[in-house]
Design a protein around this motif. Structure first.
Motif, PDB file in Angstrom:
ATOM      1  N   ARG A   1       0.833  -1.205   0.000  1.00 31.01           N
ATOM      2  CA  ARG A   1       0.000   0.000   0.000  1.00 31.01           C
ATOM      3  C   ARG A   1       0.867   1.254   0.000  1.00 31.01           C
ATOM      4  O   ARG A   1       0.454   2.312  -0.467  1.00 31.01           O
ATOM      5  N   GLY A   2       2.074   1.136   0.569  1.00 23.46           N
ATOM      6  CA  GLY A   2       2.953   2.299   0.647  1.00 23.46           C
ATOM      7  C   GLY A   2       2.527   3.276   1.716  1.00 23.46           C
ATOM      8  O   GLY A   2       3.010   4.399   1.776  1.00 23.46           O
ATOM      9  N   ALA A   3       1.619   2.851   2.571  1.00 23.55           N
ATOM     10  CA  ALA A   3       1.118   3.722   3.632  1.00 23.55           C
ATOM     11  C   ALA A   3       1.391   3.040   4.961  1.00 23.55           C
ATOM     12  O   ALA A   3       0.620   2.196   5.400  1.00 23.55           O
ATOM     13  N   PHE A   4       2.518   3.397   5.538  1.00 26.62           N
ATOM     14  CA  PHE A   4       2.887   2.831   6.831  1.00 26.62           C
ATOM     15  C   PHE A   4       3.537   3.926   7.652  1.00 26.62           C
ATOM     16  O   PHE A   4       4.129   4.862   7.114  1.00 26.62           O
ATOM     17  N   PRO A   5       3.418   3.819   8.971  1.00 30.15           N
ATOM     18  CA  PRO A   5       4.038   4.838   9.816  1.00 30.15           C
ATOM     19  C   PRO A   5       5.564   4.746   9.742  1.00 30.15           C
ATOM     20  O   PRO A   5       6.133   3.681   9.470  1.00 30.15           O
ATOM     21  N   PHE A   6       6.209   5.858   9.971  1.00 30.95           N
ATOM     22  CA  PHE A   6       7.659   5.903   9.903  1.00 30.95           C
ATOM     23  C   PHE A   6       8.283   4.928  10.895  1.00 30.95           C
ATOM     24  O   PHE A   6       9.300   4.303  10.592  1.00 30.95           O
ATOM     25  N   PHE A   7       7.652   4.748  12.053  1.00 30.91           N
ATOM     26  CA  PHE A   7       8.229   3.819  13.026  1.00 30.91           C
ATOM     27  C   PHE A   7       8.256   2.402  12.475  1.00 30.91           C
ATOM     28  O   PHE A   7       9.159   1.636  12.777  1.00 30.91           O
ATOM     29  N   PHE A   8       7.283   2.028  11.616  1.00 30.98           N
ATOM     30  CA  PHE A   8       7.303   0.704  10.980  1.00 30.98           C
ATOM     31  C   PHE A   8       8.504   0.599  10.039  1.00 30.98           C
ATOM     32  O   PHE A   8       9.197  -0.411  10.010  1.00 30.98           O
ATOM     33  N   PHE A   9       8.759   1.654   9.297  1.00 33.20           N
ATOM     34  CA  PHE A   9       9.936   1.687   8.415  1.00 33.20           C
ATOM     35  C   PHE A   9      11.209   1.499   9.236  1.00 33.20           C
ATOM     36  O   PHE A   9      12.080   0.707   8.875  1.00 33.20           O
ATOM     37  N   LEU A  10      11.316   2.216  10.352  1.00 32.42           N
ATOM     38  CA  LEU A  10      12.496   2.092  11.216  1.00 32.42           C
ATOM     39  C   LEU A  10      12.625   0.678  11.773  1.00 32.42           C
ATOM     40  O   LEU A  10      13.738   0.122  11.832  1.00 32.42           O
ATOM     41  N   GLN A  11      11.513   0.087  12.167  1.00 33.15           N
ATOM     42  CA  GLN A  11      11.541  -1.288  12.674  1.00 33.15           C
ATOM     43  C   GLN A  11      12.038  -2.244  11.594  1.00 33.15           C
ATOM     44  O   GLN A  11      12.853  -3.131  11.873  1.00 33.15           O
ATOM     45  N   CYS A  12      11.562  -2.054  10.386  1.00 33.89           N
ATOM     46  CA  CYS A  12      12.001  -2.909   9.280  1.00 33.89           C
ATOM     47  C   CYS A  12      13.493  -2.749   9.024  1.00 33.89           C
ATOM     48  O   CYS A  12      14.210  -3.744   8.839  1.00 33.89           O
ATOM     49  N   MET A  13      13.967  -1.523   9.029  1.00 31.50           N
ATOM     50  CA  MET A  13      15.393  -1.289   8.792  1.00 31.50           C
ATOM     51  C   MET A  13      16.235  -1.938   9.894  1.00 31.50           C
ATOM     52  O   MET A  13      17.267  -2.560   9.635  1.00 31.50           O
ATOM     53  N   LYS A  14      15.787  -1.815  11.131  1.00 32.35           N
ATOM     54  CA  LYS A  14      16.487  -2.452  12.253  1.00 32.35           C
ATOM     55  C   LYS A  14      16.499  -3.972  12.075  1.00 32.35           C
ATOM     56  O   LYS A  14      17.539  -4.612  12.249  1.00 32.35           O
ATOM     57  N   ALA A  15      15.354  -4.545  11.709  1.00 36.64           N
ATOM     58  CA  ALA A  15      15.244  -5.993  11.518  1.00 36.64           C
ATOM     59  C   ALA A  15      16.142  -6.472  10.376  1.00 36.64           C
ATOM     60  O   ALA A  15      16.644  -7.589  10.408  1.00 36.64           O
ATOM     61  N   LEU A  16      16.345  -5.604   9.380  1.00 41.08           N
ATOM     62  CA  LEU A  16      17.196  -5.956   8.243  1.00 41.08           C
ATOM     63  C   LEU A  16      18.669  -5.668   8.505  1.00 41.08           C
ATOM     64  O   LEU A  16      19.521  -6.021   7.699  1.00 41.08           O
ATOM     65  N   GLY A  17      18.955  -4.985   9.601  1.00 40.85           N
ATOM     66  CA  GLY A  17      20.337  -4.633   9.909  1.00 40.85           C
ATOM     67  C   GLY A  17      20.850  -3.466   9.081  1.00 40.85           C
ATOM     68  O   GLY A  17      22.054  -3.300   8.893  1.00 40.85           O
ATOM     69  N   VAL A  18      19.933  -2.643   8.605  1.00 39.01           N
ATOM     70  CA  VAL A  18      20.289  -1.486   7.777  1.00 39.01           C
ATOM     71  C   VAL A  18      20.517  -0.282   8.684  1.00 39.01           C
ATOM     72  O   VAL A  18      19.624   0.112   9.428  1.00 39.01           O
ATOM     73  N   ASP A  19      21.711   0.270   8.607  1.00 34.21           N
ATOM     74  CA  ASP A  19      22.045   1.442   9.427  1.00 34.21           C
ATOM     75  C   ASP A  19      21.889   2.754   8.669  1.00 34.21           C
ATOM     76  O   ASP A  19      21.685   3.804   9.272  1.00 34.21           O
ATOM     77  N   THR A  20      22.022   2.697   7.354  1.00 32.27           N
ATOM     78  CA  THR A  20      21.981   3.902   6.545  1.00 32.27           C
ATOM     79  C   THR A  20      21.057   3.691   5.355  1.00 32.27           C
ATOM     80  O   THR A  20      21.147   2.677   4.667  1.00 32.27           O
ATOM     81  N   VAL A  21      20.194   4.660   5.134  1.00 31.45           N
ATOM     82  CA  VAL A  21      19.285   4.618   3.989  1.00 31.45           C
ATOM     83  C   VAL A  21      19.547   5.864   3.169  1.00 31.45           C
ATOM     84  O   VAL A  21      19.551   6.983   3.694  1.00 31.45           O
ATOM     85  N   ARG A  22      19.769   5.662   1.890  1.00 32.26           N
ATOM     86  CA  ARG A  22      20.036   6.786   0.989  1.00 32.26           C
ATOM     87  C   ARG A  22      18.740   7.169   0.293  1.00 32.26           C
ATOM     88  O   ARG A  22      18.093   6.337  -0.348  1.00 32.26           O
ATOM     89  N   LEU A  23      18.366   8.433   0.431  1.00 30.93           N
ATOM     90  CA  LEU A  23      17.154   8.950  -0.216  1.00 30.93           C
ATOM     91  C   LEU A  23      17.525   9.659  -1.498  1.00 30.93           C
ATOM     92  O   LEU A  23      18.612  10.211  -1.622  1.00 30.93           O
ATOM     93  N   GLY A  24      16.615   9.657  -2.423  1.00 28.68           N
ATOM     94  CA  GLY A  24      16.856  10.358  -3.692  1.00 28.68           C
ATOM     95  C   GLY A  24      17.637   9.516  -4.669  1.00 28.68           C
ATOM     96  O   GLY A  24      17.962   8.360  -4.416  1.00 28.68           O
ATOM     97  N   ARG A  25      17.924  10.126  -5.757  1.00 30.79           N
ATOM     98  CA  ARG A  25      18.619   9.404  -6.815  1.00 30.79           C
ATOM     99  C   ARG A  25      20.015   9.893  -6.985  1.00 30.79           C
ATOM    100  O   ARG A  25      20.507  10.842  -6.747  1.00 30.79           O
TER     101      ARG A  25
END
Length: 74
Positions: A50-74
């Motif tokens: 859906r692409g509609a999730f709270p930011f805290f869910f995104f952070l939880q997913c990144m933590k679960a994936l072991g992702v420390d840095t996310v690059r935005l933009g192109r």
């Protein structure tokens, strides 16, 4: 950008991180549970697709994936 374009961007970003990690939704649910986040396969799939999730869910997913840095933009 329109709201729909923002949602599409959010979906692409989280799916890209899943792909980089080689993790599917089922594995993401398992990893989320490891960090104390209770989600079902269906709830994860719905939120991400859906692409509609709270930011805290995104952070939880990144933590679960072991992702420390996310690059935005192109």
């Amino acid at each position: 950008m329109t709201e729909e374009e923002w949602k599409k961007e959010a979906v692409q970003l989280i799916k890209a991180e899943l792909a980089r990690s080689g993790v599917d939704y089922k594995e993401l649910v398992r990893r989320l549970a490891e960090i104390g986040v209770t989600e079902t396969y269906q709830s994860v799939a719905n939120k991400i697709n859906r692409g509609a999730f709270p930011f805290f869910f995104f952070l939880q997913c990144m933590k679960a994936l072991g992702v420390d840095t996310v690059r935005l933009g192109r």
